[in-house]
Design an enzyme around this catalytic site. Sequence first.
Site, short mmCIF file in Angstrom:
data_model
loop_
_atom_site.label_atom_id
_atom_site.label_comp_id
_atom_site.label_asym_id
_atom_site.label_seq_id
_atom_site.Cartn_x
_atom_site.Cartn_y
_atom_site.Cartn_z
N SER A 75 0.87 -1.29 0.03
CA SER A 75 -0.04 -0.05 0.01
C SER A 75 0.76 1.24 -0.02
O SER A 75 1.41 1.29 -0.82
CB SER A 75 -0.89 -0.15 1.13
OG SER A 75 -1.96 0.82 1.00
N HIS A 103 -7.66 -4.99 -1.77
CA HIS A 103 -6.39 -4.37 -1.42
C HIS A 103 -5.76 -5.29 -0.27
O HIS A 103 -4.55 -5.32 -0.11
CB HIS A 103 -6.66 -3.22 -0.42
CG HIS A 103 -5.37 -2.15 -0.60
ND1 HIS A 103 -4.57 -1.77 -1.52
CD2 HIS A 103 -4.97 -1.72 0.69
CE1 HIS A 103 -3.90 -1.33 -1.30
NE2 HIS A 103 -3.66 -0.83 0.12
N ASP A 162 -8.96 -4.42 -6.46
CA ASP A 162 -8.71 -3.52 -5.45
C ASP A 162 -9.50 -2.17 -5.69
O ASP A 162 -9.37 -1.37 -6.51
CB ASP A 162 -7.19 -3.27 -5.58
CG ASP A 162 -6.70 -2.50 -4.32
OD1 ASP A 162 -7.43 -1.78 -3.71
OD2 ASP A 162 -5.28 -2.61 -3.83
#
Length: 852
Positions: free
Chosen positions: A690, A800, A767
Amino acid sequence: MHSKEYMPLPGSQNTSFSWRYISLVSIVLVYGTSLLLSQVNSLYVNHKQLGLQRQLDYHPADKEIQGLAFDADAKAKRPLTFKDVRNGTFYAESKEIQWIQTPESLTNDSGDYIVVERGNYYLRSLQDSAKKTVLYDLGSSIEYQNKTYAVESVTFSNDLKIALLTCNKRHNWRHSFFAAYFAYNVETKDIQPIIASSTEENSKIALSVISPDSSKIAYVLNNNVYVNDVSDFFSPASRQITFDGGDQIFNGKPDWVYEEEVFESDRALWWSPDSSHLVILRSNDTEVPTFPIPYFVQNSPGNSSSYPTLESIKYPKAGFANPIVDILIYDLSNDTLKQLPASDPFYNDEEINNTDRLITEVTWVGNEQVLVRVTNRESDILKIFIVSCPLSDSEMSSIVSRFEDGRDDKSWFEISHNTIHIPKSEKRPLEGYIDMMAVDGYEHLAYFSPPNASEPKAYLTKGEWEVVDGAAAYDFVSDKVYFVSTEKSSIERHVYSVDLEGASKENLTDVSKDGWFDVSFSKGARYLLLSYQGPDVPYQKLLDLHKGSSEDFSVNTDLQKTLDEYSLPEVKFGNITLDEGLTVNYKETLPLNFDPQKKYPLLFFVYGGPGSQLVQKPFSISFSSVIAAELDAVVVTVDGRGTGFKGKKFRNIVRDNLGYYEVLDQVTAAKHWISLGYVDSERTAIWGWSYGGYMTLKTLEHDQGEVFKYGMSVAPVTDWKLYDSVYTERYMHTPQQNPTGYKNCRVGEAEGFKNAKRFLLMHGTGDDNVHFQNSMQFIDSLDVAGVENYDMYVFPDSDHSIRWHNAGMVVYDRLFTWLKRAFDGEFEDVYSLNAVKPNGHMDDRFFIDLYG
């Protein structure tokens, strides 16, 4: 992406103390975050003097060094393996409870709580240790109209007469889901669907919340709010409260960006303490652009449809229109839905216009007043509105009680949900609340009374340390405020109390020992579930804060025995001084049988987002531990500038220029480790997920292979114009306001990657948070520049967290094996063809017909 958002290794442990009944603690991402740091936490035990001296011999620049002492019998123990961590060998048991609020809780806290034991739900009491009443024993499934429903959580009303059964959850976004909800009669064990008229509609409920007085259930269906009166369990009366909900309007339930970045939950409605009113957040997403996400493998392999499923979400990217948010208040006694009048100050503010307003917190401060925290879209202007909603049928109104401006010092206001109400008493004739405020650049507690006060009645804490997550609880009887802070160390968490004048501060935990504590207070704050999370083996205790007594609640004797059987990597915490006297925290995990005379590979694990923190002291056997043990590598995490809990000056430097100072600090820190003599400078790598994936790429781009030879980037942002407005603009302003900053912060210099030996990019196509678009645009820039020294792994339909269809296992397998190959030298002589012209188009002379 939260500042507390990190991707943990499946099987590693972290404890969350919110109320959940059936599932174990789930793997969570970011600050931010959240909060779920198991892949960065390691086993830590107080060192002996001999071990400290040996560490000082090869780490002379370190301060505050702590770690595991060397074990003379290590060779006789089992070495740590990846399999050990994955199979739960080092699982630390913890229990979760639901505290019950009674009408007497404020002045006579009974300490009633519900705990799950062997699948049954029991009522226990800390005032009566013999009390143990079964409230629910139907098991993990129920039958209704010849259909079986899987019970996934059970939530009890305060009067313990009913419970909400959440069944057959269907995942939506990070926090939200759709489910079938049933009301359960504790006495008769009867079950009623929340929507009795339609089992199909009942399975589509997005949220269901019991009122404090236990007589009502508010729920959200198709983005509209309904209220069921369940005072007569067998004949509940239902009322629809809002009627305009749909694809563009969200009532009582946050849209995507408010769920992810603002409330960090699926709830956008709030009962008043006396259950007479219900605040509803209304979001108008009409102008918010839609982002499409295709899904390719929603069914089992071979059974997916010929055409992908296309899902569209309202997703405001930086610089684009945000949802227009407002508050509605439903008056139950008059059956009216109220809104502030158009002339109210709330709609006519000079600094924050209606289209850009962010409502970041809603808190009742009494039965007739609501505190509404509002910022501008860039989050550098803060206003506190106190909204009056009288019990009569009169009109609502609001006033601005506080105005704070962070523009002059390039600061911002982080989103928080920690304001607590302080009720009036004989000593204090006015209502009040406790909030967080900056005091000399550090986050501290301030007491406001009355609620419309513009200045604090008292600052409760101060110093060069920070209170974490606001006030934890207030005890009306003892007049004490409880909180968790970093006063002892920025990488520890200890518990304290203070009175409402800011005096008589006391420690509840032993600050002479390293500790990371979490707290869960009873409704009257007399009792405390104190959870010690590390650095040693975790445990839990139930405390009576009035009597000063305690009892064990959970212990991990078996875990301690297991740990004694293993040889584990040595873990050290400390701080180092980088350029210009900058001091940063670090965590270092060393290989088994570490020899400072040898040369080891070096892996930096990074996150680095604004306000985040990776260097912390909870217990964990982590992915870093696995890399150190199995790949014989040194693993380091450094929290550089921009990270949290070291004051605003340390944090705010990254404003409008993400990925600059953070990168410099990682590179400088890596040079420091290389200089220590036990690192092989040709086998150095950096990795993150991330924001950490962004940091990995940005560091490789800047470093150009000088310090870091390898990198692994998972689900990275590569261009901040592609990320959501609420998070991005808090730190970068809008692209229109800061075009140079957005250009500089983008991972855009593909040439910078050519001198790295090799790097890995991984992303899930589904995502919804950091869109796959980020990696695709980055890959395209590499192709145009002729950069080929990378590997790419795509996870179909994974979001994610990368967990769809076994991806949660595969992603760490790939990270582990790729890094092993890198450290083994397999990528040293990989051939790279650079035949691409600067304009990115192939000349006909370079076309090769490979057919046949």
